[in-house]
Design an enzyme around this catalytic site. Structure first.
Site, short mmCIF file in Angstrom:
data_model
loop_
_atom_site.label_atom_id
_atom_site.label_comp_id
_atom_site.label_asym_id
_atom_site.label_seq_id
_atom_site.Cartn_x
_atom_site.Cartn_y
_atom_site.Cartn_z
N LYS A 1 25.46 -16.33 44.31
CA LYS A 1 25.32 -16.74 43.15
C LYS A 1 24.84 -18.13 42.92
O LYS A 1 24.73 -19.18 43.44
CB LYS A 1 27.10 -17.14 42.93
CG LYS A 1 28.10 -15.89 43.05
CD LYS A 1 28.12 -15.12 41.64
CE LYS A 1 29.09 -14.21 41.52
NZ LYS A 1 28.98 -13.41 40.37
N ASP B 1 22.71 -13.66 41.69
CA ASP B 1 23.19 -13.22 40.34
C ASP B 1 23.40 -14.88 39.76
O ASP B 1 24.27 -15.63 40.03
CB ASP B 1 24.90 -12.83 40.56
CG ASP B 1 25.56 -12.61 39.42
OD1 ASP B 1 25.06 -12.79 38.17
OD2 ASP B 1 26.58 -12.12 39.54
N GLU C 1 20.61 -10.75 38.63
CA GLU C 1 21.81 -10.15 37.67
C GLU C 1 21.82 -11.01 36.70
O GLU C 1 21.97 -12.45 36.97
CB GLU C 1 22.98 -9.99 38.79
CG GLU C 1 24.16 -9.31 37.88
CD GLU C 1 25.17 -8.75 39.10
OE1 GLU C 1 24.97 -8.83 40.03
OE2 GLU C 1 26.28 -8.84 38.37
MG MG Z 1 27.70 -10.69 37.70
#
Ligand code: MG
Length: 361
Positions: free
Chosen positions: A162, A190, A218
């Site tokens: 992330k 992401d 993403e």
């Molecule tokens: Mg996602």
């Protein structure tokens, strides 16, 4: 076999560590669980988290949508008329995709149980095992490296990192993780809408220039900025995956036609369940676009429903179903077996979860 009762309960499970993305920080799973009982006593189960920042759904809205709109529309219907049930549910209330997902998976669970077959077999599946990635939350670099190394030690070969929360340090984060885990681990990134389009291109190109070998990026930009998604997709060679941009089959058609992403992330909480997810699978397959399945902060019940769908559909080539891996305990009995990165399907009918320790009313 007719739908006789639709009841709700709540499940709470503390997470092993806080879940941090560009959008939020969460320390426990607190989800609504649905039990649908048929007139022969058989029950099917579903689950929905209140992911307000992504789907707009709250605990209150999920409960109201089910109790006051969906339940009255489908009570008494024949469980074998699954198409009719889904159409009625769609008409009963707009949006409210998490509420619909919970009911949808309970209906599919009951439908497959009634046939005496595991759900993934009913959905057409041959694969009885899938591999999930592990999410690494946004933190300072050393914490993220530590979390990544722990994941690899636990057997995970694919990490979903992330980023997008603090902008500048994102390239350094990925680079540090790549150096720590070596070249054999697959890294996905992401951004959860955290970048502006030009910023995204700059960051992704920098990852490419440094040879960090990223499997996909993403949702680099705002969910509604299809032009921005298209700009990023056209200007980097790393595959771009649409997550928050694609809820429905209509969104999938648009993102594919506009070439605004290379891949689509299907989550039951966005689609409103398996019925709509199957449509996206069909559309993607027709256009030669591959899909990923993901989950919100869901426990093993909802993630198992997604695992059944993923095991059933060859067009779903990537799996981000680590909800149970993030939970500190597993309160359920039965269902697919989650062992580190491996999710093994079993021969149990339906979704397979037999005991759901929740007080229903
Ligand atoms: Mg996602």
């Amino acid at each position: 076999m007719r739908i006789q009762k639709i009841e709700l309960g709540e499940i709470r499970i503390p997470l092993v560590t806080p879940f941090r993305t560009a959008l939020r920080t969460v320390t426990e799973i607190r989800d609504i669980v649905v039990r649908i009982t048929a007139d022969d006593g058989q029950a099917g189960y579903g689950e929905a988290p209140a992911t307000a920042v992504i789907t707009g759904d709250t605990w209150g809205s999920i409960e109201t949508a089910i109790r006051e709109f969906i339940a009255p529309a489908i009570l008494g219907m024949d469980i074998e008329d699954i198409d009719g049930i889904m159409r009625r549910m769609q008409k009963a209330i707009l949006k409210n995709t998490s509420a619909k997902a919970a009911v949808d998976m309970a209906v599919y669970d009951l439908y497959a149980r009634n046939l005496g077959r595991p759900l993934y077999k009913v959905l057409g599946g041959g694969s009885d095992s899938i591999e999930t990635d592990l999410t690494i939350s946004v933190n300072d670099v050393s914490q993220m490296v530590e979390d990544a190394l722990r994941g690899v030690e636990q057997g995970f070969r694919i990490l979903k990192v992330k980023v997008g929360k603090e902008g500048k340090g994102d390239v350094e984060r990925i680079q540090a993780i790549r150096q720590a885990v070596g070249e054999n681990v697959v890294i996905r990134v992401d951004a959860n809408q955290g970048w502006a389009p030009k910023e995204a291109v700059r960051i992704i190109r920098s990852l490419e220039d440094k040879g960090l070998d990223i499997d996909l990026v993403e949702q680099p930009v705002n969910a509604h900025d299809f032009a921005g998604m298209k700009f990023v997709t056209a200007n980097v060679s790393t595959p771009v995956l649409a997550d928050e941009s694609v809820f429905s089959s209509q969104d999938a058609i648009r993102i594919i036609e506009e070439r605004a992403a290379d891949l689509i992330n299907i989550k039951l909480m966005k689609t409103g369940g398996i019925y709509e997810a199957l449509k996206i699978c069909g559309i993607a397959e027709s256009f030669g676009v591959e899909c990923m399945t993901g989950c919100m902060l869901e426990s093993k019940l909802a993630v198992s429903a997604a695992a059944h769908l993923a095991a059933a559909k060859g067009v779903i080539t990537r799996h981000d179903l680590d909800g149970p891996a993030l939970c500190s305990t597993d309160p359920y009995e039965g269902g697919p077996v989650f062992e580190g990165p491996r999710i093994r399907m079993t021969g149990q009918p339906g979704i397979g979860i037999g005991k759901v320790p929740v007080e229903f009313r």
